[in-house]
Design an enzyme around this catalytic site. Structure first.
Site, PDB file in Angstrom:
ATOM      1  N   GLU A   1     -13.463 -21.347  -6.520  1.00 33.07           N
ATOM      2  CA  GLU A   1     -13.219 -20.236  -5.746  1.00 33.07           C
ATOM      3  C   GLU A   1     -12.012 -20.074  -4.884  1.00 33.07           C
ATOM      4  O   GLU A   1     -11.831 -19.540  -4.086  1.00 33.07           O
ATOM      5  CB  GLU A   1     -14.258 -19.820  -4.882  1.00 33.07           C
ATOM      6  CG  GLU A   1     -15.601 -19.604  -5.242  1.00 33.07           C
ATOM      7  CD  GLU A   1     -16.910 -19.298  -4.531  1.00 33.07           C
ATOM      8  OE1 GLU A   1     -17.947 -18.781  -4.876  1.00 33.07           O
ATOM      9  OE2 GLU A   1     -16.858 -19.756  -3.503  1.00 33.07           O
TER      10      GLU A   1
ATOM     11  N   GLU B   1     -22.106 -18.405 -10.455  1.00 30.27           N
ATOM     12  CA  GLU B   1     -23.041 -18.575  -9.318  1.00 30.27           C
ATOM     13  C   GLU B   1     -23.604 -17.295  -9.122  1.00 30.27           C
ATOM     14  O   GLU B   1     -22.980 -16.235  -8.591  1.00 30.27           O
ATOM     15  CB  GLU B   1     -22.053 -19.041  -7.928  1.00 30.27           C
ATOM     16  CG  GLU B   1     -21.671 -20.318  -7.862  1.00 30.27           C
ATOM     17  CD  GLU B   1     -21.092 -20.637  -6.615  1.00 30.27           C
ATOM     18  OE1 GLU B   1     -21.297 -20.071  -5.616  1.00 30.27           O
ATOM     19  OE2 GLU B   1     -20.322 -21.529  -6.438  1.00 30.27           O
TER      20      GLU B   1
END
Length: 779
Positions: free
Chosen positions: A186, A263
């Site tokens: 991320e 995710e």
């Protein structure tokens, strides 16, 4: 574990290993590739159904039961982080043994026909201490984490090579079960630095991960910021998100790439002092069905959260908020490994998508639970009577400069002059108690921005001033990961216009290791209204899982039979600590408690059910005082407008810049025709047109915040989490206002707003006006 349970579990293990689900073979080599619109396993199309689990959050004797639970749910893959700071707690000393044996975990998964996706970081987030980065990096004053800083990259390379030694030979092409490896994590939420991401990619390859696809994950709003052409791109988002909107841009840029939600957030994590988080099961199942119907792969974060044992919990910032030890996450498999209603709803769906003619195996039996009678006889060792050898420093320094990573630290000085006024500690990281000659003067909490203490009377020359600091979790997200502990800068006394810095300190390191806390002068005693260690023994004629009830204790940590179980804090929402039965023993057991505040009663019992949703925080839940109303009557808006319908970021530029510190968004209507306003994330644009730092933002005022059904306070608009949001209550009419204190004055040129991620963006504001001022507004 009793013999009957052992036999039953062995039978289940055998059944799990031979089930007809698509699975990996223990010794045969294979291939896994990125194909046209699909993943290819041995040249056959494959949809990844991955369960995110974290090996250090599960006791090693329980790994197999958790793996089988994921398999019985209908998953074909396990997804896991590699926690750098767990494996290299001291620079240059690596530990991949016992509960850290990640290779053994992967082999166990392979034994039961499960593939593995490895996410080695070096940064992992995961609500884990410092996002998985080792504390000792902060000993270097000018270190720049997650950057091209040569020192940082050198250490990353050493770590990644050690990971390669453990896992590279477990790639599917070499007879293992690893099918994909992630590059960083991320990073788009941290910065824009393609050269850095490129360097990490090369380090991962250099560690031996050359045989399987490498990928990078980010959010739909930022994945292009650092996207490398030769990596697979995946998207992260939560339950309820608009699936088509999340993948829209990716499909435009790479129309033939396989799609994956790397995710898909099944729940959320808990913070000390905030309500327990839950997410709706039906919404989660519906989202997974939508993805499977579109041939989209997914990893369910978390399928089983487990427990953040010891001192490994992280923290968010802004505003600073430390994580609970329970990482239950409202996941389908509970903290203790129990199958939940959410589990069976998802299992019913995934059975429909299992290979034709196969039936999912039954979940393994849970481990037995037991009660433990109240432990009431304790020995006590007062903290101030059991200090280690001191170190001297003229100037205040943070914990890291004294070669300490975790725990508490005591700063002591003897006043050379009388002092009075306000004690200013710059800065408290993270929870402080101030004593004068052993008498408690007050407590300061970083969560509330408390860094000053009013000295109600003069402290005389010769007074011993003690400042005891507990380091909670290091921040695990965004730039605040440079989170040094203890007192980070200096201590001053402010009296009128005079400021005096206190110097000449003795420093005592109080680490959280069993060897340290057990080596104390314990004597029989009762509860103290002061920091102290408590020790007791208890006898068991059998073992089983239990939950240690800490409701009568103040704030601190627990160790049982040498295992660091985690933190407790009376404010909740967590009031129990999960105690795995595999760490108990028949006969005598030992428990040690460090209570920094002092217990109401020295009593601990073992319960058969956890208490993770009892909040006793006395602080206000909202950012509006009783009777407070924002007065905009005499204010002139700097901008008026209307947001567009739909999901995704919207940006507004002002006709001309305006200088100010306080930013007010005044919403006057929405698209839903009801009373609700909602915002997921918010940015204020500075002089260069880019977002200003949110690190020191505070909510100065909000007219309405929903705290009954969830944690939907206004600070969610700058918590750097796109799946959390500010929402007003449904019985409070428009207009709705939120006022942000930016921390200092900026030349403001505009702002950006992100609505909720669900389809049709519930609570999307329609008409609005904006006000910017150098000073605060009138209330």
């Amino acid at each position: 574990m009793n013999k009957l349970l052992n036999i039953g579990l062995s039978v289940l293990l055998t059944l799990g290993a031979v089930t007809g689900l698509q699975s990996c073979s223990e010794k045969q080599t294979g291939t896994f590739e990125v194909g046209k619109g699909t993943f290819l396993l041995n040249d056959e199309p494959m949809v990844i159904k991955a369960a995110e689990v974290h090996y250090p959050r599960i006791p090693q004797p329980y790994w197999e039961q958790r793996i089988l639970s994921c398999k019985a749910l209908g998953m074909n893959t396990l997804c896991l982080y590699v926690f750098w700071n767990l494996h290299e707690q001291e620079e240059g000393k690596f530990d991949f043994s016992g509960n850290n044996d990640i290779a053994a975990f992967c082999r166990l998964a392979q034994k039961h026909g499960m593939y593995v996706i490895v996410r080695p970081g070096p940064y992992v987030c995961a609500e884990w201490e410092m996002g998985g980065l080792p504390w000792w990096l902060l000993k270097k004053q000018d270190v720049q984490l997650r950057s091209l800083d040569p020192y940082y990259l050198d250490r990353v390379k050493i770590f990644m090579n050690e990971v390669g030694k453990q896992l590279a030979d477990l790639q599917i092409t070499r007879g293992g079960n690893i099918i994909m490896v992630q590059v960083e994590n991320e990073f788009g939420s941290y910065g824009i630095d393609k050269p850095y991401v490129t360097e990490i990619r090369d380090i991962v390859k250099g560690a031996g991960f050359t045989d399987v696809p490498l990928f990078q994950c980010d959010w739909s709003s930022n994945f292009t910021n650092n996207a490398l052409d030769d990596l697979l791109w995946t998207i992260n988002f939560g339950t309820g998100a608009n699936i088509d909107q999340q993948f829209k841009k990716l499909k435009e840029l790479r129309p033939e790439t396989p799609l994956m939600c790397s995710e898909f957030w099944s729940g959320w994590f808990d913070h000390w002092g905030r309500k327990h988080e839950t997410r709706d099961a039906a919404t989660m199942v519906s989202g997974i069905k939508d993805m499977l119907d579109r041939n989209i792969s997914f990893s369910l974060y978390m399928t089983h959260g487990g427990t953040t044992f010891g001192w490994w919990g992280g923290a968010n910032d802004p505003a600073y908020s430390a994580m609970c030890s329970s990482y239950d996450y409202d996941a389908p498999i509970s903290e203790a490994g129990w199958t939940t209603s959410k589990y069976f709803q998802l299992r019913e769906l995934l059975q429909q998508y299992a290979p034709e003619g196969t039936t999912l195996p039954e979940p393994p039996a849970p481990f037995p639970v037991m009660e433990i009678p109240a432990i009431t006889e304790w020995e006590v060792a007062p903290l101030f009577d059991n200090l280690p050898e001191a170190k001297h420093t003229e100037d205040i320094k943070p914990m890291e400069q004294f070669d300490q990573g975790w725990g508490s630290i005591l700063y002591r000085t003897v006043l050379k002059n009388d002092i009075s006024g306000v004690l200013h500690i710059d800065e408290v990281h993270d929870w402080a108690q101030v004593f004068a000659d052993g008498k408690l003067l007050g407590r300061l909490d970083r969560r509330r921005g408390e860094f000053t203490l009013d000295l109600k009377s003069t402290l005389k020359k010769g007074t011993q001033l003690d400042i005891l600091i507990e380091a909670m979790g290091r921040v695990n997200f965004d730039k605040s990961i440079h989170d040094r502990k203890g007192i980070t800068n200096k201590v001053e006394v402010v009296s009128g216009k005079n400021t005096v810095e206190l110097k000449d300190w003795m420093v005592y390191n109080l680490p959280p290791f069993y060897e340290f806390v057990s080596d104390k002068k314990y004597q029989k005693g009762k509860a103290l209204d002061a920091p102290a260690y408590y020790r007791a023994t208890f006898n068991l004629d059998k073992t089983g899982d239990t939950f240690l009830d800490m409701q009568t204790w103040g704030k601190g940590m627990v160790w049982v039979n040498g295992h660091a179980m985690g933190r407790f804090w009376e404010i909740g929402p967590q009031q129990t600590l999960f105690m795995p039965g595999c760490w108990l023993k028949e006969g005598e057991n030992e428990i040690i408690i460090l209570d920094l505040k002092g217990p109401v009663e020295t009593k601990v019992m073992g319960l058969t059910k956890p208490i993770i949703d009892m909040l006793r925080e006395k602080a206000p839940e909202t950012h509006r005082k009783d009777g407070q109303d924002l007065n905009l009557k005499d204010e002139t808006p700097v901008n008026k407008g209307q947001f567009a319908q739909g999901n995704g970021w919207q940006e507004v530029k002002f006709a001309s810049p305006v200088n100010g510190r306080f930013f007010c968004l005044n919403a006057t209507s929405n698209y839903d025709g009801n009373n609700i306003a909602a915002i997921a994330e918010f940015d204020v644009l500075g002089e260069n047109g880019k977002p200003v730092s949110r690190e020191n933002w505070k909510i100065a005022y909000t007219d309405s915040e929903e705290t009954r059904s969830g944690n939907r306070t206004a600070d969610k608009i700058f918590d750097l989490q796109e799946s959390t949001f500010w929402q007003t209550v449904d019985n409070t009419a428009y207009p709705h206002q939120v006022v942000i204190d930016l921390g200092k004055e900026y030349k403001v040129t505009g702002f950006r707003m992100l609505p909720r991620a669900e389809k049709n963006a519930p609570g999307l504001i329609k008409d609005y006006s904006v006000y910017v001022k150098k000073g605060n507004f009138k209330y």
